[in-house]
Design a protein around this motif. Sequence first.
Motif, PDB file in Angstrom:
ATOM      1  N   ARG A  74       0.768  -1.445   0.057  1.00 16.79           N
ATOM      2  CA  ARG A  74      -0.012   0.308  -0.127  1.00 16.79           C
ATOM      3  C   ARG A  74       0.991   1.120   0.072  1.00 16.79           C
ATOM      4  N   VAL A  75       0.196   2.446  -0.287  1.00 21.48           N
ATOM      5  CA  VAL A  75       0.880   3.600  -0.314  1.00 21.48           C
ATOM      6  C   VAL A  75       0.181   4.644   0.665  1.00 21.48           C
ATOM      7  N   LYS A  76       0.964   5.102   1.427  1.00 23.42           N
ATOM      8  CA  LYS A  76       0.506   6.236   2.640  1.00 23.42           C
ATOM      9  C   LYS A  76       0.929   7.495   2.267  1.00 23.42           C
ATOM     10  N   HIS A  77      -0.179   8.471   2.023  1.00 22.37           N
ATOM     11  CA  HIS A  77       0.260   9.741   1.869  1.00 22.37           C
ATOM     12  C   HIS A  77      -0.646  10.623   2.683  1.00 22.37           C
ATOM     13  N   GLY A  78      -0.072  11.073   3.755  1.00 27.46           N
ATOM     14  CA  GLY A  78      -0.709  11.908   4.789  1.00 27.46           C
ATOM     15  C   GLY A  78      -1.524  10.910   5.693  1.00 27.46           C
ATOM     16  N   ASN A  79      -3.008  11.226   5.669  1.00 34.25           N
ATOM     17  CA  ASN A  79      -3.895  10.265   6.171  1.00 34.25           C
ATOM     18  C   ASN A  79      -4.427   9.408   5.333  1.00 34.25           C
ATOM     19  N   ALA A  80      -4.156   9.532   4.036  1.00 35.32           N
ATOM     20  CA  ALA A  80      -4.622   8.609   2.772  1.00 35.32           C
ATOM     21  C   ALA A  80      -4.123   7.280   2.740  1.00 35.32           C
ATOM     22  N   ILE A  81      -4.777   6.394   2.509  1.00 34.71           N
ATOM     23  CA  ILE A  81      -4.243   5.062   2.373  1.00 34.71           C
ATOM     24  C   ILE A  81      -4.724   4.630   0.719  1.00 34.71           C
ATOM     25  N   TYR A  82      -3.752   4.025   0.026  1.00 35.01           N
ATOM     26  CA  TYR A  82      -3.898   3.472  -1.366  1.00 35.01           C
ATOM     27  C   TYR A  82      -3.449   2.129  -1.301  1.00 35.01           C
ATOM     28  N   ASP A  83      -4.435   1.289  -1.430  1.00 36.33           N
ATOM     29  CA  ASP A  83      -4.020  -0.252  -1.753  1.00 36.33           C
ATOM     30  C   ASP A  83      -3.614  -0.473  -3.086  1.00 36.33           C
ATOM     31  N   ILE A  84      -2.218  -0.827  -3.512  1.00 37.71           N
ATOM     32  CA  ILE A  84      -1.815  -1.293  -4.678  1.00 37.71           C
ATOM     33  C   ILE A  84      -2.390  -2.432  -5.277  1.00 37.71           C
ATOM     34  N   GLU A  85      -2.914  -2.303  -6.488  1.00 37.15           N
ATOM     35  CA  GLU A  85      -3.612  -3.526  -7.005  1.00 37.15           C
ATOM     36  C   GLU A  85      -2.734  -3.956  -8.178  1.00 37.15           C
ATOM     37  N   ALA A  86      -1.784  -3.134  -8.634  1.00 33.82           N
ATOM     38  CA  ALA A  86      -0.805  -3.676  -9.742  1.00 33.82           C
ATOM     39  C   ALA A  86       0.313  -2.520  -9.850  1.00 33.82           C
ATOM     40  N   ALA A  87       1.415  -3.060 -10.130  1.00 36.06           N
ATOM     41  CA  ALA A  87       2.654  -2.325 -10.326  1.00 36.06           C
ATOM     42  C   ALA A  87       3.004  -2.528 -11.734  1.00 36.06           C
ATOM     43  N   LEU A  88       2.871  -1.330 -12.573  1.00 34.25           N
ATOM     44  CA  LEU A  88       2.992  -1.493 -13.824  1.00 34.25           C
ATOM     45  C   LEU A  88       4.383  -0.512 -14.544  1.00 34.25           C
ATOM     46  N   PRO A  89       5.377  -1.314 -14.814  1.00 32.55           N
ATOM     47  CA  PRO A  89       6.722  -0.606 -15.067  1.00 32.55           C
ATOM     48  C   PRO A  89       6.618  -0.129 -16.485  1.00 32.55           C
ATOM     49  N   ASN A  90       7.360   1.119 -16.944  1.00 29.83           N
ATOM     50  CA  ASN A  90       7.826   1.343 -18.086  1.00 29.83           C
ATOM     51  C   ASN A  90       8.648   0.322 -18.824  1.00 29.83           C
ATOM     52  N   VAL A  91       8.293  -0.471 -19.566  1.00 26.19           N
ATOM     53  CA  VAL A  91       9.137  -1.723 -19.838  1.00 26.19           C
ATOM     54  C   VAL A  91      10.185  -1.216 -20.774  1.00 26.19           C
ATOM     55  N   LEU A  92       9.808  -0.153 -21.704  1.00 25.76           N
ATOM     56  CA  LEU A  92      10.977   0.317 -22.544  1.00 25.76           C
ATOM     57  C   LEU A  92      12.172   0.931 -22.092  1.00 25.76           C
ATOM     58  N   TYR A  93      11.843   1.905 -21.138  1.00 26.93           N
ATOM     59  CA  TYR A  93      13.052   2.388 -20.438  1.00 26.93           C
ATOM     60  C   TYR A  93      13.396   2.129 -18.985  1.00 26.93           C
ATOM     61  N   ARG A  94      12.358   1.864 -18.461  1.00 26.02           N
ATOM     62  CA  ARG A  94      12.368   1.527 -16.973  1.00 26.02           C
ATOM     63  C   ARG A  94      12.751   2.793 -16.052  1.00 26.02           C
ATOM     64  N   ASP A  95      12.189   3.865 -16.433  1.00 21.81           N
ATOM     65  CA  ASP A  95      12.474   5.039 -15.710  1.00 21.81           C
ATOM     66  C   ASP A  95      11.271   5.550 -14.713  1.00 21.81           C
ATOM     67  N   TYR A  96       9.988   4.596 -14.715  1.00 25.25           N
ATOM     68  CA  TYR A  96       8.934   5.123 -13.794  1.00 25.25           C
ATOM     69  C   TYR A  96       8.505   3.571 -13.745  1.00 25.25           C
ATOM     70  N   LEU A  97       7.338   3.830 -12.614  1.00 16.50           N
ATOM     71  CA  LEU A  97       6.580   2.713 -12.186  1.00 16.50           C
ATOM     72  C   LEU A  97       5.241   3.106 -12.047  1.00 16.50           C
ATOM     73  N   ASP A  98       4.180   2.813 -12.699  1.00 21.55           N
ATOM     74  CA  ASP A  98       2.813   3.318 -12.238  1.00 21.55           C
ATOM     75  C   ASP A  98       2.154   2.256 -11.227  1.00 21.55           C
ATOM     76  N   LEU A  99       1.661   2.841 -10.224  1.00 21.05           N
ATOM     77  CA  LEU A  99       0.890   2.020  -9.298  1.00 21.05           C
ATOM     78  C   LEU A  99      -0.659   2.265  -9.386  1.00 21.05           C
ATOM     79  N   THR A 100      -1.252   1.136  -9.997  1.00 12.83           N
ATOM     80  CA  THR A 100      -2.865   1.415 -10.011  1.00 12.83           C
ATOM     81  C   THR A 100      -3.488   1.026  -8.396  1.00 12.83           C
ATOM     82  N   CYS A 101      -4.165   1.738  -7.909  1.00 13.17           N
ATOM     83  CA  CYS A 101      -4.402   1.843  -6.807  1.00 13.17           C
ATOM     84  C   CYS A 101      -6.022   2.156  -6.420  1.00 13.17           C
ATOM     85  N   LYS A 102      -6.598   1.470  -5.326  1.00 10.38           N
ATOM     86  CA  LYS A 102      -7.704   1.817  -4.630  1.00 10.38           C
ATOM     87  C   LYS A 102      -7.850   2.382  -3.366  1.00 10.38           C
TER      88      LYS A 102
END
Length: 108
Positions: A74-102
């Motif tokens: 999960r991701v915690k930002h202040g008092n907000a909690i985001y449950d990670i459902e998927a971790a999607l990397p930029n497969v071409l450059y591997r410079d970022y990771l998108d976390l799909t959360c609820k």
Amino acid sequence: MEAGTLRNRVQIQQKGTGRGPTGQPVTTWDTVVTVYANIRHVSGMESIRQGIEASQVNTSIRIRYRKGITAGMRVKHGNAIYDIEAALPNVLYRDYLDLTCKTGANDG
């Protein structure tokens, strides 16, 4: 990836176990890493479940690429909690990771 877009300091947490005051097992959330992120709320909905108003927000959180972040964390930002459902990397450059959360179902 431009550093200026990563404005939110967040904690990536992993579920663990510990012991309560009387020795019973309890669920804990241990911080794995603290990073800067770009938080984007993609969509949301409100509903009434069992007579209680509930809301859920689908969120995309972009961080710099790093290994070891998986669904179930999960991701915690202040008092907000985001449950990670998927971790999607930029497969071409591997410079970022998108976390799909609820958020909304398990805040706290």
